[in-house]
Design a protein around this motif. Structure first.
Motif, PDB file in Angstrom:
ATOM      1  N   UNK A   1       1.425   3.248   1.324  1.00 59.69           N
ATOM      2  CA  UNK A   1       2.854   2.927   1.433  1.00 59.69           C
ATOM      3  C   UNK A   1       2.983   1.701   2.333  1.00 59.69           C
ATOM      4  N   UNK A   2       4.097   1.035   2.237  1.00 61.44           N
ATOM      5  CA  UNK A   2       4.423   0.036   3.254  1.00 61.44           C
ATOM      6  C   UNK A   2       5.919   0.042   3.454  1.00 61.44           C
TER       7      UNK A   2
ATOM      8  N   UNK B   1       6.266   2.723  -2.070  1.00 58.32           N
ATOM      9  CA  UNK B   1       4.931   3.176  -2.502  1.00 58.32           C
ATOM     10  C   UNK B   1       4.168   1.970  -3.037  1.00 58.32           C
ATOM     11  N   UNK B   2       2.983   1.728  -2.509  1.00 54.58           N
ATOM     12  CA  UNK B   2       2.224   0.555  -2.940  1.00 54.58           C
ATOM     13  C   UNK B   2       1.600   0.803  -4.307  1.00 54.58           C
TER      14      UNK B   2
ATOM     15  N   UNK C   1      -1.557  -4.478   1.321  1.00 53.31           N
ATOM     16  CA  UNK C   1      -1.759  -3.209   2.047  1.00 53.31           C
ATOM     17  C   UNK C   1      -3.050  -2.525   1.607  1.00 53.31           C
ATOM     18  N   UNK C   2      -3.444  -2.745   0.367  1.00 53.15           N
ATOM     19  CA  UNK C   2      -4.742  -2.194  -0.073  1.00 53.15           C
ATOM     20  C   UNK C   2      -5.878  -2.905   0.670  1.00 53.15           C
TER      21      UNK C   2
ATOM     22  N   UNK D   1       4.822  -4.507   8.987  1.00 57.23           N
ATOM     23  CA  UNK D   1       5.996  -4.250   8.157  1.00 57.23           C
ATOM     24  C   UNK D   1       6.316  -5.552   7.423  1.00 57.23           C
ATOM     25  N   UNK D   2       7.000  -5.436   6.312  1.00 58.61           N
ATOM     26  CA  UNK D   2       7.332  -6.620   5.513  1.00 58.61           C
ATOM     27  C   UNK D   2       8.835  -6.830   5.449  1.00 58.61           C
TER      28      UNK D   2
END
Ligand code: GLU
Length: 276
Positions: A162-163, A171-172, A221-222, A233-234
């Motif tokens: 997640x991010x 959810x990524x 994020x992966x 955070x983005x």
């Protein structure tokens, strides 16, 4: 809470109003939070980067009233860092050599039936004897991330990725990108790898950048998970459009900060033009 953000331009042209919006949004956010603002020069593509563009980036930003910490990190001077990160992925067999040319990949995608286009980006390591022959013949190759291997390595954590962005928790879905190139044939790393690495190095807590890079967060994020880097955070911001309604590009000379500056506009005018 500490707050660290950054602006990471590539010196491949003059900055335009869109860059000003990004840089000022990040700088203002750092000021408001009492945090840090980092400037980073993303010049891994030495074929397209020019020292004169870099010099004007510094002039433009200072003119806008932005200040940053010295020394500024210039990615081309730290290629060994990105090679090290790549090496750790190679050792864990999370990447594979891809000898395909752009043309071959485009053809594979074009010939893929509807709905399978993304699959076409996915390759697999070729049989060892074929690979050895290509290496011996000196054929150039890129390193691609194997989503299949990444999924296997992370197990359930892959699906739990997640991010956080301005919309809340997301959810990524790294699969959207296919097997991305992490080290290009021509310069041995990629924007994704170098940028993720440096964000962690700088302790960036908030990545603030344009909406055009929203999709990249799914992959980043992966990479952070695989490289055991902290996850920022983005915050994605709107894009500044030109008079034709299209997003500004480096070729839009009229909107470059250099042109505006030399034409007598003030930093306050620029803020006004981009609604800040
Ligand atoms: N060097 C990238 C660009 O100029 C920056 C992307 C980012 O902020 O992560 O578009």
């Amino acid at each position: 809470m500490s707050f660290v953000t950054r602006f990471a331009p590539s010196p491949t042209g003059y900055l335009h109003l869109g860059h000003a919006f990004s840089a000022l949004t990040a700088f203002d956010a750092a000021q408001t939070a009492g945090g840090r603002f980092v400037l980073r020069i993303e010049d891994i593509d030495q074929g397209r980067s020019r020292p004169e563009f870099e010099a004007v980036i510094f002039e433009d930003l200072a003119w806008l009233g932005i200040s940053w910490e010295e020394p500024v990190r210039r990615q081309s001077e730290h290629m060994a860092d990105y090679e090290g990160a790549l090496q750790s992925l190679i050792e864990r067999q999370l990447v594979y050599r891809c000898f395909r040319t752009r043309k071959e990949i485009a053809e594979a995608i074009a010939s893929a039936p509807h709905g399978e286009a993304e699959e076409a980006f996915r390759g697999e390591a070729i049989p060892p004897d074929e690979e050895a022959a290509k290496l011996k013949a000196g054929e150039a190759f890129a390193w691609r991330l194997s989503l299949k291997k990444a999924r296997a390595a992370l197990g359930p954590a892959y699906f739990a990725l997640m991010f956080e962005d301005e919309t809340g928790p997301v959810r990524a879905e790294p699969g959207r990108h296919g097997d991305v190139v992490l080290a290009r044939k021509d310069f041995g790393t990629s924007y994704h790898l170098a940028s993720v690495w440096d964000d962690a190095l700088h302790g960036v807590t908030h990545v603030i950048r344009g909406e055009d890079l929203r999709e990249a967060a799914h992959l980043h994020v992966l990479l952070q998970k695989l490289l055991e880097l902290p996850q920022p955070a983005y915050r994605h911001h709107r894009l500044i459009l030109g008079e034709d309604g299209k997003r500004l590009a480096k070729r839009d000379q009229a909107a470059t900060l250099k042109t505006l500056r030399e034409g007598g506009k003030t930093p306050a005018d620029v803020r006004g033009m981009i609604g800040l």
